[in-house]
Design an enzyme around this catalytic site. Structure first.
Site, short mmCIF file in Angstrom:
data_model
loop_
_atom_site.label_atom_id
_atom_site.label_comp_id
_atom_site.label_asym_id
_atom_site.label_seq_id
_atom_site.Cartn_x
_atom_site.Cartn_y
_atom_site.Cartn_z
N TYR A 1 0.84 -1.18 0.00
CA TYR A 1 0.00 0.00 0.00
C TYR A 1 0.88 1.24 0.00
CZ TYR A 1 -3.08 3.69 1.42
OH TYR A 1 -3.77 4.87 1.44
N TRP B 1 2.25 5.14 -2.28
CA TRP B 1 2.51 5.86 -3.54
C TRP B 1 3.84 5.35 -4.08
CZ3 TRP B 1 -0.15 10.64 -5.07
CH2 TRP B 1 -1.26 10.93 -4.29
#
Length: 757
Positions: free
Chosen positions: A98, A100
């Site tokens: 999980y 960016w």
């Protein structure tokens, strides 16, 4: 989006897109990042795991690593994956991943690892996000979807031209609009707010932090966590003074009558009046009354930031904000209505692209088991226990292998000490990362990944017109590899190479995804360049759906464009949610007293309210070692902002270091004195890389200033189990001892086989 200058394998400069109105200062972290000492130079395996084999281990985060060859690493990884699948089944693999991880559409780390694990038969997955965990569960019940709040929100140009009064709960923090997933070519928020003011529009920002809104605005500073009470007080004024739009409520909403009984106190004996709200929030009663009347007499947009739902009972703020806007009757009218997430990232307010984007297919996950993303520690610590979630009872699986590619939970997750204890339980943790992040240091098998600066890809996002050809700016660092190549090699050893690669190299995948995207545009009558021409030109500009108003189609014709709710309407009262029987989330928006707030008993021991918001100098924890992020540090520590009265009471000044603590943990932070906040509020951004003074102790003080050593690892409610890491009560004290050195960016000890005998 930017162009890069490079020399000798390193980025020396970045140049924003020439059409960008307000380029992101975060770009300053990129020069010097490729060859930084925190880069992972080659494959590595934790010594204890290599010598003793898989199994639970509390040495993670405090052990040496052994340098291995790529062939040995892929052998070890393939063997361990096969062991876990054959012995425990695919449910025993948690595909966390999980965060960016990459701007590119193909080399997106989570897509790569999930595609790979699906080829092996699946994995236990996470759902929702740390950013919008409560919103993503409640909004489908209320308006039939949550993504529409962001990707099809009222456009900034519509707000600038039509809004008379912007009432922003949580403000509109422009600092967060630096960022959008997939890259962003323009940052229009600041200019839109300026244009609104120039036209005569007024802004009211409701936040304990003044700089959650830049430029001229009326600042109301409530006690943190009391926003829902303020909204209820405003709604009470509208209802009791007949300022609410009953025609809109009757036509476009359902359940207002049930909510009004609560609002007026008929159901519980407590009218949610302005006086009641004043006692909870600290705002003056007359201020609440006057604002309600002003909202009813102007074209008013009510907005709620994502930060307001990253708390206990986080579902209530967006639900109540939408209810308040419904009472005003302006939803679907240009410049009026409701917005969620303005200032939370650079997506709300930007026009969407009306075509599908190039996307790497992840395949089908045959494993149905999932957990809310913010419940990862609960899952690892308590296999077999049940978790209530959105009307279901989930059973936590017994995870044996965590496979993580992209993201750093030591930024996202609450109560790091508890997270570390949870990460000691699996047999094996695999981490793909370019850098020795805290998560990589807690891995057993470390896969050195390239950054997006070292590979070819295609970048785009659903709210930006540019499709961009991402060319490598520098060669691959040391012995790093693209994740795709790593997964392809492991897939070959596991007999699923054809399923994973479909016979394509990464370059062939880019052409394939581009041709797929061309087909979408061709069906809409849009001519696109060949891939080769696109690759040389560097970008292609798509059309966008400009001038959007959130729920404008629904306002125009609620019969032809119903919402995807059981009633087809805005559900101020949800029979579905009410039917779950949760005492911490009933069928309508309501006030629930927070666990961590200044009016509670806990504040007697920990009298300061810390807001752990997003940093202005980086994206989450990414490139914390970069120049822009480092320039904000105080004596090497993450800055903590204190009101002058608090600084005086504790005998500290600008540049001092304080120990911030509660009964969960402690960290050091550097003092910045600032009067732009409520007096008993302190602000310490998330994202400083976790740096324990004693890595062997899960309760050790973080030397660097990570606030998640302090936050509570509890879910928002039984409905969502969303992240609650935004607010926490703390105490501080001046730190007069010798400051321990910052070691967050230092690699762990790495030995060779020769050195370990």
């Amino acid at each position: 989006m930017f162009r890069a200058s490079a020399a000798d394998g390193e980025i020396t400069g970045v140049h924003p897109d020439r059409n960008d109105a307000n380029p992101s200062p975060v770009l300053g972290n990129i020069p010097g990042s490729v060859r930084h000492r925190s880069r992972i130079a080659g494959p590595a395996v934790r010594r204890g795991w290599l010598e003793n084999g898989p199994g639970p281990c509390d040495l993670r985060g405090n052990d040496e690593f052994v340098a291995v060859s790529w062939d040995e690493l892929t052998d070890l990884l393939a063997t361990e994956l096969r062991r876990v699948v054959d012995t425990f089944g695919n449910e025993a693999i948690y595909g966390g991943s999980y965060g960016w991880a990459s701007a590119g559409r193909f080399h997106h780390a989570q897509s790569q690892v999930h595609r790979f694990l699906n080829c092996l038969g699946g994995y236990t997955r996470s759902v929702d996000s740390y950013s919008t965990g409560a919103t993503s569960v409640i909004m489908p019940h209320v308006v039939g979807a949550h993504w529409k709040m962001f990707s099809r929100s009222t456009s900034w140009d519509v707000i600038a031209a039509n809004t008379d009064l912007l009432v922003a709960f949580g403000g509109v923090p422009v600092k967060n609009t630096s960022i959008n997933h997939g890259g962003t070519s323009n940052h229009p928020t600041q200019d839109a707010l300026t244009a609104l003011r120039a036209r005569g529009g007024k802004i009211v920002t409701i936040s304990p932090l003044r700089d959650d809104m830049t430029g001229a605005a009326t600042w109301l500073a409530p006690i943190p966590g009391s926003d829902v009470a303020v909204m209820l007080g405003l709604a009470h004024v509208l209802a009791t003074e007949n300022l609410h739009d009953t025609a809109f409520l009757d036509t476009y909403c359902t359940g207002y009558d049930r909510f009004e009984r609560y609002l007026l106190g008929h159901s519980d004996g407590i009218p949610k009046s302005a006086a009641w709200a004043s006692g909870i929030s600290g705002l003056a009663e007359q201020t609440i009354v006057d604002l309600a009347r002003e909202m009813a007499s102007h074209r008013t947009l009510v907005t709620v930031t994502w930060s307001l739902q990253r708390v206990k009972s986080g579902e209530q703020a967006p639900w109540m904000g939408l209810t308040l806007a419904s009472m005003l009757g302006q939803i679907g009218i240009p410049g009026g209505g409701f917005g969620h997430g303005y200032g939370s990232m650079n997506e709300p307010g930007l026009a969407p692209v009306p075509y599908p984007l190039p996307t790497l297919p992840q395949g089908i996950n045959p494993v149905s088991t999932f957990v809310p993303v913010a419940a990862v520690s609960d899952m690892l610590l308590h296999p077999g226990d049940e978790c209530r979630y959105n009307g279901r009872r989930l059973t936590y699986p017994d995870i044996k292998l965590v496979h993580w590619a992209g993201g750093n939970p030591f930024h996202h997750h609450q109560d790091i000490g508890r997270l570390r204890r949870a990460l000691a339980r699996p047999d094996t943790i695999v981490v793909h990362d370019p850098y020795w992040t805290p998560m990589a240091k807690h891995a057993d098998i470390v896969v050195p990944s390239t950054t997006s600066l070292e590979r070819s890809d295609i970048s785009c996002t659903r709210n930006d017109p540019l499709l961009v050809a991402m060319h490598p700016a520098v060669p691959r660092f040391a012995d790093a590899r693209d994740d795709y190549d790593t997964f392809a090699a492991v897939a070959e050893k596991l007999g699923v190479a054809e399923e994973f690669t479909e016979g394509r190299t990464s370059g062939e995948w880019l052409r394939h995804l581009y041709r797929q995207w061309q087909g979408y545009l061709a069906s809409a009558g849009v001519t696109t360049p060949t891939f080769d021409d696109f690759w040389v030109d560097g970008s292609f500009r798509m059309s966008t759906e400009d001038g959007l108003t959130l729920l404008g189609d629904y306002r125009k014709d609620p019969v032809a464009a119903p919402l995807r709710t059981p009633s087809g309407k805005i559900e101020i009262f949800s029979e579905v949610v009410d039917g779950f029987g949760y005492d911490d989330c009933v069928g309508h928006p309501a006030w629930y007293e927070p666990d961590e707030w200044l009016n509670g008993e806990r504040a007697e021991a920990f009298p300061l309210h810390l807001i752990a918001n997003q940093p202005r100098t980086r994206l989450h924890g990414q490139l914390d070692h970069g120049a822009t992020s480092q320039a904000s540090k105080v004596q090497g520590r993450e800055p903590i902002r204190l009101h002058p009265a608090v600084a005086g009471a504790y005998g500290v000044a600008d540049g001092d270091v304080v120990r911030v603590f509660n009964d969960r943990g402690s960290c050091l932070a550097g003092v910045v004195v600032d009067d732009g906040m409520l007096e008993r509020v302190v602000q310490l951004s998330t994202g400083a890389w976790y740096d324990p003074e004693d890595p062997s102790d899960t309760a050790s003080m973080c030397k660097h200033g990570n606030p998640n050593v302090l936050t509570a690892d509890v879910g928002a409610s039984s409905l969502s189990h969303g992240c609650t890491g935004q607010h926490v009560l703390v105490q501080i004290e001046r730190y007069d001892g010798e400051l321990p050195p910052i070691t967050a960016f230092d690699p762990p000890t790495i030995v060779t086989r020769t050195r370990i005998g």
